[in-house]
Design an enzyme around this catalytic site. Structure first.
Site, PDB file in Angstrom:
ATOM      1  CB  CYS A  86      19.006  70.185  39.031  1.00  0.00           C
ATOM      2  SG  CYS A  86      18.724  71.911  39.458  1.00  0.00           S
ATOM      3  CB  THR A  87      19.874  64.958  39.595  1.00  0.00           C
ATOM      4  OG1 THR A  87      21.033  65.712  39.914  1.00  0.00           O
ATOM      5  CG2 THR A  87      20.284  63.636  38.982  1.00  0.00           C
TER       6      THR A  87
END
Length: 64
Positions: A52-53
């Site tokens: 996600c990052t």
């Protein structure tokens, strides 16, 4: 025919987004707080998720 969940009609692309209020790590946010602005909503678990990052960073680099 629209899908329904707990008696609520699910919004479809092009529909007006339903008003909502959510508790976030940056306080309570309401959809109305962003009226007149473009908005992309992301949701992910509070724990660290490296995929996600990297996706958020790639998105931030593409768009101002």
């Amino acid at each position: 025919m629209c899908d329904t969940v707990q008696g609520q009609t699910m919004p479809r692309i092009g529909d007006k987004a339903p008003e909502f209020e959510a508790i976030t790590t940056h306080g309570v946010k309401k959809l109305a707080d962003y009226q007149g602005k473009w908005l992309v909503l992301f949701s992910h678990p509070a724990d660290f998720t490296p995929v996600c990052t990297t996706e958020f960073m790639a998105f931030a680099q593409i768009y101002d």
